[in-house]
Design an enzyme around this catalytic site. Structure first.
Site, short mmCIF file in Angstrom:
data_model
loop_
_atom_site.label_atom_id
_atom_site.label_comp_id
_atom_site.label_asym_id
_atom_site.label_seq_id
_atom_site.Cartn_x
_atom_site.Cartn_y
_atom_site.Cartn_z
N VAL A 97 37.89 34.06 49.79
CA VAL A 97 38.73 33.31 50.74
C VAL A 97 40.18 33.43 50.28
O VAL A 97 40.51 33.04 49.16
CB VAL A 97 38.32 31.83 50.82
CG1 VAL A 97 39.20 31.08 51.81
CG2 VAL A 97 36.85 31.68 51.20
N SER A 125 37.61 33.57 55.27
CA SER A 125 38.50 32.69 56.05
C SER A 125 38.13 32.69 57.53
O SER A 125 38.31 31.68 58.21
CB SER A 125 39.96 33.13 55.90
OG SER A 125 40.42 32.92 54.58
N ASP A 182 40.79 41.22 42.31
CA ASP A 182 40.29 41.45 43.66
C ASP A 182 40.81 42.80 44.18
O ASP A 182 41.99 43.09 44.09
CB ASP A 182 40.78 40.31 44.57
CG ASP A 182 40.23 40.39 45.98
OD1 ASP A 182 39.12 40.93 46.16
OD2 ASP A 182 40.90 39.88 46.91
N HIS A 183 39.92 43.61 44.70
CA HIS A 183 40.27 44.90 45.29
C HIS A 183 41.15 45.76 44.38
O HIS A 183 42.25 46.18 44.76
CB HIS A 183 40.96 44.71 46.64
CG HIS A 183 40.01 44.31 47.72
ND1 HIS A 183 39.05 45.16 48.22
CD2 HIS A 183 39.84 43.15 48.37
CE1 HIS A 183 38.34 44.52 49.15
NE2 HIS A 183 38.80 43.30 49.25
N HIS A 221 33.30 39.45 51.62
CA HIS A 221 34.74 39.24 51.73
C HIS A 221 35.05 38.71 53.13
O HIS A 221 34.23 38.78 54.04
CB HIS A 221 35.48 40.55 51.49
CG HIS A 221 35.43 41.03 50.08
ND1 HIS A 221 36.56 41.40 49.38
CD2 HIS A 221 34.40 41.19 49.22
CE1 HIS A 221 36.22 41.76 48.16
NE2 HIS A 221 34.90 41.66 48.04
N HIS A 272 38.36 41.35 56.76
CA HIS A 272 39.44 40.80 55.95
C HIS A 272 40.43 40.03 56.82
O HIS A 272 40.60 40.32 58.01
CB HIS A 272 40.20 41.92 55.22
CG HIS A 272 39.50 42.41 54.00
ND1 HIS A 272 39.31 43.74 53.73
CD2 HIS A 272 38.94 41.74 52.96
CE1 HIS A 272 38.68 43.87 52.58
NE2 HIS A 272 38.44 42.68 52.09
#
Length: 278
Positions: free
Chosen positions: A227, A207, A82-83, A204, A177
């Protein structure tokens, strides 16, 4: 089941009209909770880790933990970087046998983003799925925030995807984010981006998005939703509540099992929000 390529997760979700959750892990408890939920629901999934979260363990430990837990799981799962903010991170994840990669050069000018992302494509080859990002997603996660946030420009999408040859495109369309309860998807922008993208989209910041928005994303070509904050909060809260209830608590295994159960509940609920028919 052994880890599968991100290609397989995307193919199966696309064929079944599903959205894959992409859940961040950092340790064995989080991994256990994620996989327990995957087994309950049966939706192909990404388990992922960002470079900021391998300071304690390293990529190899994350791979070993995830791969061992998945040995008895029948649901397709890919292990995703991720990223990845640098090609060094991409190289390290590939060396640890990750099966899906994100290169994030979204804060760079368009031409530099294309050049870096295309190099990541070369490094991944054809077997490892590649996600790239166009438009910089705002918010803060793991004490890291972009220098600036910018929405995805639909006019750049086709050119970017063709030049990079990515398999998934992460977009900035109102998502934020971290836990951002006021975040809302701009579905008009998302629709215009989708019209220009020959590959599935990634959102992205899952949450902070409300359930009714998460449940609509499949209509707009979204195949993967990240998430992270919800899971971390569930684990930290479990330990905090245990200490508050009894400052002399010394059963680490009991509290850890409670944390696994809390994470499982969060992951299951998020998968079902993304896939209301499941």
């Amino acid at each position: 089941m052994a880890l599968v390529s991100g290609h397989e997760v995307v193919r199966e979700c696309t064929a079944r009209g599903l959205v894959a959750g992409a859940f961040n892990t950092t340790n064995i408890e989080t991994t256990m909770g994620i996989v327990d939920a995957i087994e309950r629901v049966g939706v192909p999934t990404f388990i992922q880790v960002a470079p900021t979260n391998v300071k304690l363990s390293g990529y190899e430990y994350i791979y070993d933990t995830v791969a061992r837990r998945l040995a008895d799981c029948s649901v397709p799962v890919a292990l995703h970087l991720d990223h990845g903010k640098s090609l060094d991170a991409v190289e390290a994840a590939l060396a640890a046998d990750f099966t899906s990669i994100m290169i994030d050069a979204s804060e760079e000018p368009f031409a530099e983003n294309v050049a870096i992302s295309a190099r990541a494509r070369e490094m991944c080859g054809v077997d490892v799925a590649l996600e790239a990002e166009l438009g910089s997603i705002g918010g803060k996660e793991d004490d890291v925030a972009p220098e600036f946030a910018s929405t995805t420009n639909p006019a750049q999408v086709a050119e970017f995807v063709a030049a990079v040859r990515c398999d998934m495109l992460a977009v900035s369309v109102g998502n934020v984010h971290g836990y951002a309860p006021n975040a809302r998807i701009d579905f008009d922008l998302l629709s215009r981006v989708r019209e220009q993208s020959p590959v599935p989209l990634v959102v992205h910041g899952g949450s902070g998005l409300p359930a009714e928005q998460l449940g609509r994303l499949a209509e707009f070509g979204v195949v993967k939703v990240n998430v992270a904050s919800d899971l971390r909060n569930a684990m930290i809260r479990s330990f905090g509540e245990a200490y508050a209830a009894n400052p002399n608590e010394n059963s680490l295994i009991r509290v850890s099992l409670d944390a696994v159960a809390a994470i499982t509940d969060v992951v299951e609920r998020r998968i079902r929000m993304l896939n209301p028919s499941v």
